[in-house]
Write a protein that holds these residues in place. Structure first.
Motif, PDB file in Angstrom:
ATOM      1  N   VAL A 132       7.268  95.495  38.651  1.00 54.96           N
ATOM      2  CA  VAL A 132       6.155  96.694  39.049  1.00 54.96           C
ATOM      3  C   VAL A 132       5.767  97.374  37.583  1.00 54.96           C
ATOM      4  O   VAL A 132       6.556  98.033  37.009  1.00 54.96           O
ATOM      5  CB  VAL A 132       6.809  97.759  39.883  1.00 54.96           C
ATOM      6  N   GLU A 133       4.400  97.259  37.477  1.00 54.28           N
ATOM      7  CA  GLU A 133       3.879  97.838  36.414  1.00 54.28           C
ATOM      8  C   GLU A 133       3.179  99.100  36.582  1.00 54.28           C
ATOM      9  O   GLU A 133       3.284 100.128  35.798  1.00 54.28           O
ATOM     10  CB  GLU A 133       2.882  96.924  35.787  1.00 54.28           C
ATOM     11  N   ALA A 134       2.734  99.270  37.797  1.00 55.37           N
ATOM     12  CA  ALA A 134       1.983 100.650  38.202  1.00 55.37           C
ATOM     13  C   ALA A 134       2.660 101.223  39.339  1.00 55.37           C
ATOM     14  O   ALA A 134       2.738 100.689  40.449  1.00 55.37           O
ATOM     15  CB  ALA A 134       0.641 100.598  38.376  1.00 55.37           C
ATOM     16  N   ALA A 135       3.498 102.256  39.269  1.00 51.09           N
ATOM     17  CA  ALA A 135       4.366 103.067  39.920  1.00 51.09           C
ATOM     18  C   ALA A 135       3.443 104.326  40.463  1.00 51.09           C
ATOM     19  O   ALA A 135       4.255 105.051  41.152  1.00 51.09           O
ATOM     20  CB  ALA A 135       5.753 103.349  39.716  1.00 51.09           C
ATOM     21  N   ASP A 136       1.996 104.241  40.391  1.00 52.04           N
ATOM     22  CA  ASP A 136       1.426 105.467  40.701  1.00 52.04           C
ATOM     23  C   ASP A 136       0.282 105.272  41.754  1.00 52.04           C
ATOM     24  O   ASP A 136      -0.648 105.823  41.760  1.00 52.04           O
ATOM     25  CB  ASP A 136       0.778 106.155  39.397  1.00 52.04           C
ATOM     26  N   THR A 137       0.558 103.933  42.340  1.00 47.77           N
ATOM     27  CA  THR A 137      -0.449 103.707  43.685  1.00 47.77           C
ATOM     28  C   THR A 137       0.017 104.244  44.665  1.00 47.77           C
ATOM     29  O   THR A 137       1.177 104.734  44.974  1.00 47.77           O
ATOM     30  CB  THR A 137      -0.801 102.240  43.475  1.00 47.77           C
ATOM     31  N   ALA A 138      -0.791 104.312  45.894  1.00 41.29           N
ATOM     32  CA  ALA A 138      -0.304 104.812  47.183  1.00 41.29           C
ATOM     33  C   ALA A 138       0.679 103.878  47.806  1.00 41.29           C
ATOM     34  O   ALA A 138       1.505 104.234  48.692  1.00 41.29           O
ATOM     35  CB  ALA A 138      -1.614 104.733  48.096  1.00 41.29           C
ATOM     36  N   TRP A 139       0.870 102.573  47.257  1.00 41.32           N
ATOM     37  CA  TRP A 139       1.867 101.832  47.700  1.00 41.32           C
ATOM     38  C   TRP A 139       2.999 101.479  46.735  1.00 41.32           C
ATOM     39  O   TRP A 139       4.006 100.430  47.121  1.00 41.32           O
ATOM     40  CB  TRP A 139       1.392 100.279  48.150  1.00 41.32           C
ATOM     41  N   THR A 140       3.159 101.965  45.615  1.00 41.80           N
ATOM     42  CA  THR A 140       4.207 101.469  44.712  1.00 41.80           C
ATOM     43  C   THR A 140       5.053 103.156  44.231  1.00 41.80           C
ATOM     44  O   THR A 140       5.813 102.851  43.317  1.00 41.80           O
ATOM     45  CB  THR A 140       3.492 100.952  43.588  1.00 41.80           C
TER      46      THR A 140
END
Lengths: 234, 80
Positions: free
Chosen positions: A121-129
């Motif tokens: 997981v590279e982006a933990a700042d989305t609505a789904w992560t």
């Protein structure tokens, strides 16, 4: 109040039941949405599931893009307000709808790939992560014949620059995806497309792990915050 | 009645695994001189009346919107 997460069924969708189950396991109420109805039934978020919508005739996702439900979904998703997760065929539909840049093309190996796949997981700042941490490795199933992500050089550079690559394949790309991309997000970070299947990894009995559950708990946490996504992310 | 042919091809920089598979088969079948194959799609679009500029513009719009994905494909149009 329990969040309501819609799962769209297109003719040829395969994973709508598993997606609905994952939504329930995460603690939300799944709501069945029908491709032929231009009605989102007031849901708080939407999952576009895997499968072969409209037989994948013409190109994967090319016909589904014009389904009546999409006339409601596309503007809501583009505005940044409606969280949308497209899995596999759902990712292809998001690209065909221009909600996400680039396209998914045939695996470079020419073979359908079906295996448990390690992702980072590279982006933990989305609505789904939001439930993950950046750099976290997760194991979820991958099953696709046209999962090779391609985009123009400038688009790819923009995705990397803006931290919009959501997940990458660990070790080597199983399908020839550029930059080992397994998933991406839009500028508002409310729309996420992912080629592997988190909905198949939410229970120990049936999945290789429960690593996929985080996608569904992430959106519930985001909805519980109550902040409109577009406003929260500028 | 007019017929418009729309040819859709993957852009040159996009990998074409199907074309590569065909090249592989060519070698096995005794056509060793074939060095590259690119596979595309041909659409035969039939129209009422004559294919005037306005109708061709419509088909072009159709090709851009549905028949081809301009992110990965190019298309050409001709009246047959």
């Amino acid at each position: 109040m329990t969040a309501r997460v819609g799962v769209v069924t297109f003719p040829g969708s395969l994973d709508d039941r598993d997606a609905a189950r994952a939504v329930r396991v995460a603690g939300a109420e799944p709501v069945s949405l029908w491709h032929g109805d231009a009605d989102l039934k007031g849901v708080d978020a939407v999952v576009l599931p895997g499968g072969f919508s409209y037989g994948d005739y013409l190109r994967c996702g090319a016909i589904a893009r014009f389904a009546p439900i999409m006339t409601e979904l596309v503007p809501a998703a583009r505005s940044g307000l409606l969280p949308v997760l497209g899995i596999c065929n759902g990712f292809q539909i998001l690209c065909e709808s221009h909600l996400l840049p680039g396209a998914l093309t045939r695996n470079s190996s020419r073979h359908f790939v079906c295996r448990d796949q390690l992702l980072r997981v590279e982006a933990a700042d989305t609505a789904w992560t939001g439930s993950y941490s950046s750099g976290q490795e997760i194991l979820i199933p991958l099953k696709s014949g046209e999962g090779s992500y391609v985009a123009g050089g400038e688009t790819l550079a923009e995705l990397e620059r803006e931290g919009r690559v959501v997940a990458r394949y660990v070790d080597s790309s199983p399908n020839g995806s550029q930059n080992d991309i397994a998933g991406i997000t839009n500028e508002h970070r409310n729309v996420v497309g992912l080629m592997p299947h988190p909905e198949h990894a939410v229970e120990a009995l049936t999945g290789p792990s429960v690593d996929g559950l985080g996608f569904f708990t992430s959106v519930l946490a985001r909805l519980a915050d109550g902040a409109p996504l577009a406003a929260a992310t500028g | 009645m007019a017929r418009v042919i729309v040819d859709v091809m993957l852009k040159p920089e996009i990998l074409d695994p199907q074309g590569q598979a065909i090249v592989g088969a060519c070698g096995r079948l005794g056509f060793p001189g074939v060095t590259q194959v690119r596979q595309g799609k041909r659409f035969e679009v039939e129209l009422e009346g004559e294919a005037d500029e306005a109708k061709l513009a419509e088909v072009r719009k159709l090709a851009e919107t549905l028949l081809a994905n301009p992110v990965i494909e190019d298309f050409t149009l001709r009246v047959e």
